[in-house]
Design a protein around this motif. Structure first.
Motif, PDB file in Angstrom:
ATOM      1  N   ASN A 142       0.817  -1.211   0.000  1.00 50.27           N
ATOM      2  CA  ASN A 142       0.000   0.000   0.000  1.00 50.27           C
ATOM      3  C   ASN A 142       0.850   1.260   0.000  1.00 50.27           C
ATOM      4  O   ASN A 142       0.547   2.237  -0.697  1.00 50.27           O
ATOM      5  N   LEU A 143       1.916   1.251   0.787  1.00 52.36           N
ATOM      6  CA  LEU A 143       2.803   2.407   0.860  1.00 52.36           C
ATOM      7  C   LEU A 143       3.405   2.712  -0.511  1.00 52.36           C
ATOM      8  O   LEU A 143       3.418   3.868  -0.964  1.00 52.36           O
ATOM      9  N   GLY A 144       3.892   1.685  -1.190  1.00 52.29           N
ATOM     10  CA  GLY A 144       4.511   1.888  -2.494  1.00 52.29           C
ATOM     11  C   GLY A 144       3.524   2.327  -3.563  1.00 52.29           C
ATOM     12  O   GLY A 144       3.760   3.292  -4.298  1.00 52.29           O
ATOM     13  N   CYS A 145       2.384   1.618  -3.641  1.00 51.06           N
ATOM     14  CA  CYS A 145       1.409   1.904  -4.708  1.00 51.06           C
ATOM     15  C   CYS A 145       0.709   3.238  -4.503  1.00 51.06           C
ATOM     16  O   CYS A 145       0.562   4.025  -5.435  1.00 51.06           O
ATOM     17  N   TYR A 146       0.262   3.483  -3.282  1.00 50.18           N
ATOM     18  CA  TYR A 146      -0.542   4.673  -3.027  1.00 50.18           C
ATOM     19  C   TYR A 146       0.295   5.947  -2.928  1.00 50.18           C
ATOM     20  O   TYR A 146      -0.033   6.972  -3.521  1.00 50.18           O
ATOM     21  N   TYR A 147       1.391   5.871  -2.178  1.00 54.65           N
ATOM     22  CA  TYR A 147       2.098   7.106  -1.818  1.00 54.65           C
ATOM     23  C   TYR A 147       3.352   7.360  -2.645  1.00 54.65           C
ATOM     24  O   TYR A 147       3.790   8.498  -2.770  1.00 54.65           O
ATOM     25  N   LEU A 148       3.944   6.319  -3.217  1.00 59.38           N
ATOM     26  CA  LEU A 148       5.097   6.534  -4.085  1.00 59.38           C
ATOM     27  C   LEU A 148       4.700   6.612  -5.560  1.00 59.38           C
ATOM     28  O   LEU A 148       5.472   7.106  -6.376  1.00 59.38           O
ATOM     29  N   LEU A 149       3.502   6.128  -5.874  1.00 57.24           N
ATOM     30  CA  LEU A 149       3.035   6.161  -7.265  1.00 57.24           C
ATOM     31  C   LEU A 149       1.767   7.002  -7.415  1.00 57.24           C
ATOM     32  O   LEU A 149       1.728   7.958  -8.192  1.00 57.24           O
ATOM     33  N   GLY A 150       0.710   6.679  -6.671  1.00 60.12           N
ATOM     34  CA  GLY A 150      -0.590   7.313  -6.866  1.00 60.12           C
ATOM     35  C   GLY A 150      -0.621   8.794  -6.551  1.00 60.12           C
ATOM     36  O   GLY A 150      -1.109   9.605  -7.356  1.00 60.12           O
ATOM     37  N   VAL A 151      -0.121   9.185  -5.354  1.00 62.24           N
ATOM     38  CA  VAL A 151      -0.159  10.600  -4.963  1.00 62.24           C
ATOM     39  C   VAL A 151       0.682  11.475  -5.906  1.00 62.24           C
ATOM     40  O   VAL A 151       0.200  12.520  -6.374  1.00 62.24           O
ATOM     41  N   PRO A 152       1.941  11.102  -6.210  1.00 63.85           N
ATOM     42  CA  PRO A 152       2.698  11.931  -7.167  1.00 63.85           C
ATOM     43  C   PRO A 152       2.029  12.026  -8.539  1.00 63.85           C
ATOM     44  O   PRO A 152       2.037  13.088  -9.163  1.00 63.85           O
ATOM     45  N   LEU A 153       1.424  10.919  -9.004  1.00 62.54           N
ATOM     46  CA  LEU A 153       0.766  10.948 -10.305  1.00 62.54           C
ATOM     47  C   LEU A 153      -0.468  11.859 -10.256  1.00 62.54           C
ATOM     48  O   LEU A 153      -0.734  12.612 -11.203  1.00 62.54           O
ATOM     49  N   GLY A 154      -1.205  11.816  -9.146  1.00 60.74           N
ATOM     50  CA  GLY A 154      -2.348  12.708  -8.985  1.00 60.74           C
ATOM     51  C   GLY A 154      -1.934  14.166  -8.959  1.00 60.74           C
ATOM     52  O   GLY A 154      -2.582  15.021  -9.574  1.00 60.74           O
ATOM     53  N   ILE A 178      -6.395  14.920 -10.448  1.00 62.17           N
ATOM     54  CA  ILE A 178      -5.937  14.377  -9.168  1.00 62.17           C
ATOM     55  C   ILE A 178      -6.543  12.998  -8.928  1.00 62.17           C
ATOM     56  O   ILE A 178      -5.842  12.027  -8.613  1.00 62.17           O
ATOM     57  N   TRP A 179      -7.861  12.920  -9.108  1.00 60.64           N
ATOM     58  CA  TRP A 179      -8.560  11.663  -8.843  1.00 60.64           C
ATOM     59  C   TRP A 179      -8.128  10.570  -9.825  1.00 60.64           C
ATOM     60  O   TRP A 179      -7.849   9.434  -9.433  1.00 60.64           O
ATOM     61  N   ALA A 180      -8.055  10.900 -11.106  1.00 60.69           N
ATOM     62  CA  ALA A 180      -7.673   9.905 -12.113  1.00 60.69           C
ATOM     63  C   ALA A 180      -6.272   9.368 -11.855  1.00 60.69           C
ATOM     64  O   ALA A 180      -6.025   8.154 -11.946  1.00 60.69           O
ATOM     65  N   LEU A 227       0.775  15.395 -10.329  1.00 61.53           N
ATOM     66  CA  LEU A 227       1.255  15.720 -11.673  1.00 61.53           C
ATOM     67  C   LEU A 227       0.086  16.055 -12.604  1.00 61.53           C
ATOM     68  O   LEU A 227       0.097  17.075 -13.310  1.00 61.53           O
ATOM     69  N   MET A 228      -0.947  15.219 -12.577  1.00 63.33           N
ATOM     70  CA  MET A 228      -2.080  15.437 -13.480  1.00 63.33           C
ATOM     71  C   MET A 228      -2.958  16.605 -13.032  1.00 63.33           C
ATOM     72  O   MET A 228      -3.547  17.299 -13.862  1.00 63.33           O
ATOM     73  N   GLY A 229      -3.035  16.819 -11.719  1.00 61.39           N
ATOM     74  CA  GLY A 229      -3.894  17.891 -11.217  1.00 61.39           C
ATOM     75  C   GLY A 229      -3.311  19.269 -11.413  1.00 61.39           C
ATOM     76  O   GLY A 229      -4.019  20.202 -11.815  1.00 61.39           O
ATOM     77  N   TRP A 230      -2.002  19.424 -11.152  1.00 54.70           N
ATOM     78  CA  TRP A 230      -1.389  20.763 -11.191  1.00 54.70           C
ATOM     79  C   TRP A 230      -0.497  20.973 -12.413  1.00 54.70           C
ATOM     80  O   TRP A 230      -0.625  21.973 -13.098  1.00 54.70           O
ATOM     81  N   VAL A 231       0.395  20.019 -12.689  1.00 54.24           N
ATOM     82  CA  VAL A 231       1.319  20.205 -13.808  1.00 54.24           C
ATOM     83  C   VAL A 231       0.564  20.217 -15.135  1.00 54.24           C
ATOM     84  O   VAL A 231       0.796  21.066 -16.002  1.00 54.24           O
ATOM     85  N   PHE A 232      -0.373  19.266 -15.301  1.00 56.02           N
ATOM     86  CA  PHE A 232      -1.167  19.217 -16.526  1.00 56.02           C
ATOM     87  C   PHE A 232      -2.464  20.008 -16.397  1.00 56.02           C
ATOM     88  O   PHE A 232      -3.290  20.010 -17.322  1.00 56.02           O
ATOM     89  N   ASN A 233      -2.667  20.640 -15.244  1.00 55.10           N
ATOM     90  CA  ASN A 233      -3.779  21.574 -15.018  1.00 55.10           C
ATOM     91  C   ASN A 233      -5.152  20.934 -15.285  1.00 55.10           C
ATOM     92  O   ASN A 233      -6.041  21.549 -15.865  1.00 55.10           O
ATOM     93  N   LEU A 234      -5.319  19.684 -14.822  1.00 54.58           N
ATOM     94  CA  LEU A 234      -6.580  18.977 -15.017  1.00 54.58           C
ATOM     95  C   LEU A 234      -7.496  19.053 -13.793  1.00 54.58           C
ATOM     96  O   LEU A 234      -8.567  18.458 -13.789  1.00 54.58           O
ATOM     97  N   GLY A 235      -7.064  19.762 -12.753  1.00 54.75           N
ATOM     98  CA  GLY A 235      -7.905  19.981 -11.583  1.00 54.75           C
ATOM     99  C   GLY A 235      -8.244  18.713 -10.831  1.00 54.75           C
ATOM    100  O   GLY A 235      -7.470  17.755 -10.797  1.00 54.75           O
TER     101      GLY A 235
END
Length: 481
Positions: A412-424, A438-440, A426-434
Motif C-alpha cells: 500500500n505504501l509503495g502503490c498509493y504514496y510513491l506512485l498514486g499521490v505523485p501521479l495525482g 488528481i482523482w484519475a 502531476l495530473m492535477g497541477w502540472v497538466f492543469n486537469l484539476g
C-alpha cells in the motif's frame, strides 16, 4: 440447558466452517461456499450500509444548510474523523485474524481475551489521537484549507470527540461477534442505531435548529447506541463460550498485541487515508468550495456502495481465517475465488448504474447547480472507482484472514504514496486537469496497481503452507502471557 443450546449452535457453525469438497461438482461447491459466505456477508452489508448511512444523513442535512456547512462537515467527516477512523479500524482488524483463526481452531475462550486486549490498545490510541480533534482548525490551515472552511470544520470536530472514543469499543466488538458468525445481532443493532440517528438528526437540525454543530453531534448518539447494543448482547449471555467475563489475562502480552495491531492499522489506514489526501489536495485548488462539495458527494456515494465490498472484506476475512485455523488450505483458496467473483459481479452492476444515472447522483445532497454539474463531470471516475473497489477490499480481506497485514502495508505504501499521490499531483497541477486529474492519477496509478499486485500475491499463494502457519499462529497467541 442454555449451555447445551449454545453448544448445539456452535456445532452448527462449525459445520458451516468445515469443508468437504473432494467429490462434489464445481457448481455444488460454489453453491455451498456461497451460502457460507452470504451467511456472513448478507447481515454485514446491511449493518455497514446502516452505519455509513448515518454519515450520509449527517452530510445531507449539512448540505441543505449551505455550501460552507457542507464543506465543513465533509472535511470533518472525511479528513479528521477519516484519519482517526482508518487507523483505529485497521488496528481492530487484528482481531479478524486472531479471533477468526482461534474460532476455526476451537479455542473459544481466547476470543474474549483478544477483544479485551484490543479495547485497551485502542482506548490508549484514542487518548493519543485526541489533539487531532482539539487542534483541527490550525491543522487544516497548515494543510492549505481555506480559513472559513478550516475554522468551521475545527468547531465541528470538537463536537465529534465522543464519536472518536466510541470507535475504541465498537470496532473490537463488531469483529469479535462477526468472527463467531453472529452477524444478525450486528445487523439488528445497526438498524436501531440508524433509526435513532434519523430521529436525533431531525430533532437537532430542524426542530431545535442547532445548525451545523447540531448536525455533528448526532453521530455521537447513534455510534454509542451501536456500542451499548453490542456490549449488552455480549455481557448478558449472548456469547457464553467466547465471553467468560473480564480477565486479568487481557493485560498480558499487550506489547506483542500492540505490534500486531499496529501492522493491521498501518495496512488499512494507508488505504483509508489515501482518499482523505485526495480531498485535501482538492481543497488547495481554485474555487475549492465547489470542488470540495462535488468530490465529497462522489466520495460519499462511493463510500455508500463500498459498504458492499467491505462486507465481503469482513466475510472473506472470516472464511479464510476459519478455514486456515481448521487446517483447510484448499477451502481458504476456494472461498477466496468465490468471494472475488461474486463481489466483482456486483461491482459491474453498480458501474453500469452510475454511468446510466450520472446526471442525477447529487440531488440528495445539494440543490446548487454548480455542485450538480461538477458531480456530473466526475461521475465517470466514480464509476471506475466503484469497479476497482469491488475487487480490492476482497483481496485485502484475504490478507487479513491470512495474517499478511505487514506485507500488504508495504504494498500500500509503495502503490498509493510513491506512485498514486505523485501521479495525482502531476495530473492535477502540472497538466492543469484539476480535481479530475488528481482523482484519475490516484485511482489508475495507486489503486489499480495495488489491486493487481494483491491479485498476483493471492494467485501464487501456497494455501497448505498458510494453513500450517495459522496453526502455529493460534498456538503462539493462545500462550502469550
Amino acid at each position: 440447558m442454555p449451555g447445551a443450546l449454545e453448544e448445539a449452535k456452535v456445532s452448527l457453525l462449525e459445520d458451516l466452517v468445515q469443508d468437504d469438497h473432494q467429490d462434489q461438482k464445481l457448481s455444488r461447491r460454489v453453491w455451498i461456499e456461497s451460502k457460507k459466505l452470504w451467511h456472513i456477508v448478507g447481515p454485514a452489508i446491511f449493518s455497514r450500509i446502516a452505519s455509513y448511512s448515518m454519515l450520509v444523513i449527517t452530510q445531507a442535512f449539512a448540505g441543505h444548510l449551505g455550501d460552507l456547512e457542507l464543506a465543513a462537515i465533509s472535511i470533518a467527516n472525511n479528513v479528521i474523523v477519516g484519519l482517526d477512523f482508518g487507523l483505529l479500524l485497521g488496528m481492530a482488524s487484528a482481531l479478524e485474524t486472531l479471533c477468526g483463526q482461534a474460532f476455526g481452531a476451537k479455542k473459544y475462550y481466547m476470543l474474549g481475551v483478544y477483544m479485551q486486549r484490543s479495547w485497551i490498545v485502542l482506548f490508549i490510541c484514542c487518548v493519543l489521537l485526541l489533539p487531532l480533534y482539539l487542534f483541527a482548525s490550525p491543522l487544516l490551515k497548515l494543510l492549505g484549507q481555506p480559513d472559513d472552511i478550516a475554522e468551521l470544520s475545527g468547531r465541528v470536530a470538537v463536537y465529534m470527540i465522543p464519536l472518536h472514543f466510541s470507535f475504541a469499543f465498537q470496532f473490537p466488538l463488531q469483529r469479535f461477534l462477526q468472527s463467531q458468525l453472529k452477524n444478525m445481532v450486528i445487523a439488528w443493532v445497526s438498524l436501531v442505531a440508524l433509526l435513532v440517528h434519523v430521529f436525533v438528526s431531525w430533532l437537532f437540525v430542524y426542530s431545535l435548529q442547532w445548525g451545523v454543530t447540531g448536525t455533528a453531534m448526532t453521530l455521537n448518539f447513534s455510534w454509542w447506541v451501536l456500542v451499548i447494543g453490542h456490549l449488552g448482547y455480549t455481557l448478558c449471555g449472548g456469547c457464553p463460550l467466547t465471553w467468560t467475563g473480564f480477565s486479568i489475562e487481557a493485560f498480558s502480552g499487550l506489547w506483542e498485541f500492540t505490534k500486531l495491531s499496529a501492522a493491521s492499522g498501518l495496512m488499512l489506514c494507508l488505504e483509508n487515508w489515501y482518499y482523505r489526501i485526495l480531498i485535501l489536495m482538492t481543497g488547495n485548488l481554485q474555487n475549492a468550495e465547489i470542488a470540495l462539495d462535488a468530490l465529497s458527494i462522489c466520495m460519499t456515494i462511493n463510500g455508500w456502495e463500498l459498504m458492499i465490498p467491505f462486507a465481503f472484506f469482513a466475510g472473506i476475512g472470516v472464511r479464510v481465517a476459519n478455514e486456515l485455523g481448521a487446517g483447510n488450505g484448499k477451502g481458504a483458496k476456494f472461498a477466496t475465488t468465490v468471494a472475488v467473483m461474486t463481489s466483482l459481479t456486483i461491482g459491474v452492476f453498480f458501474w453500469l448504474l452510475i454511468l446510466g444515472f450520472n446526471d442525477q447522483l447529487a440531488w440528495i445532497f445539494s440543490s446548487s447547480d454548480a455542485v450538480l454539474q461538477a458531480v456530473n463531470r466526475l461521475s465517470i471516475l466514480l464509476a471506475f472507482t466503484v469497479l476497482l473497489n469491488s475487487v480490492q477490499p476482497v483481496l485485502s480481506g484475504v490478507a487479513v484472514g491470512s495474517g499478511w497485514q505487514k506485507y500488504v502495508a508495504y504494498i500500500n505504501l509503495g502503490c498509493y504514496y510513491l506512485l498514486g499521490v505523485p501521479l495525482g499531483f502531476l495530473m492535477g497541477w502540472v497538466f492543469n486537469l484539476g480535481v479530475m486529474g488528481i482523482w484519475a492519477g490516484m485511482i489508475f496509478g495507486g489503486t489499480a496497481m495495488q489491486t493487481l499486485i494483491l491479485a498476483i500475491v493471492t494467485v501464487r499463494c501456497d494455501w497448505d503452507k498458510e494453513a500450517e502457519k495459522a496453526n502455529l499462529h493460534v498456538n503462539k497467541w493462545s500462550e502469550v502471557k
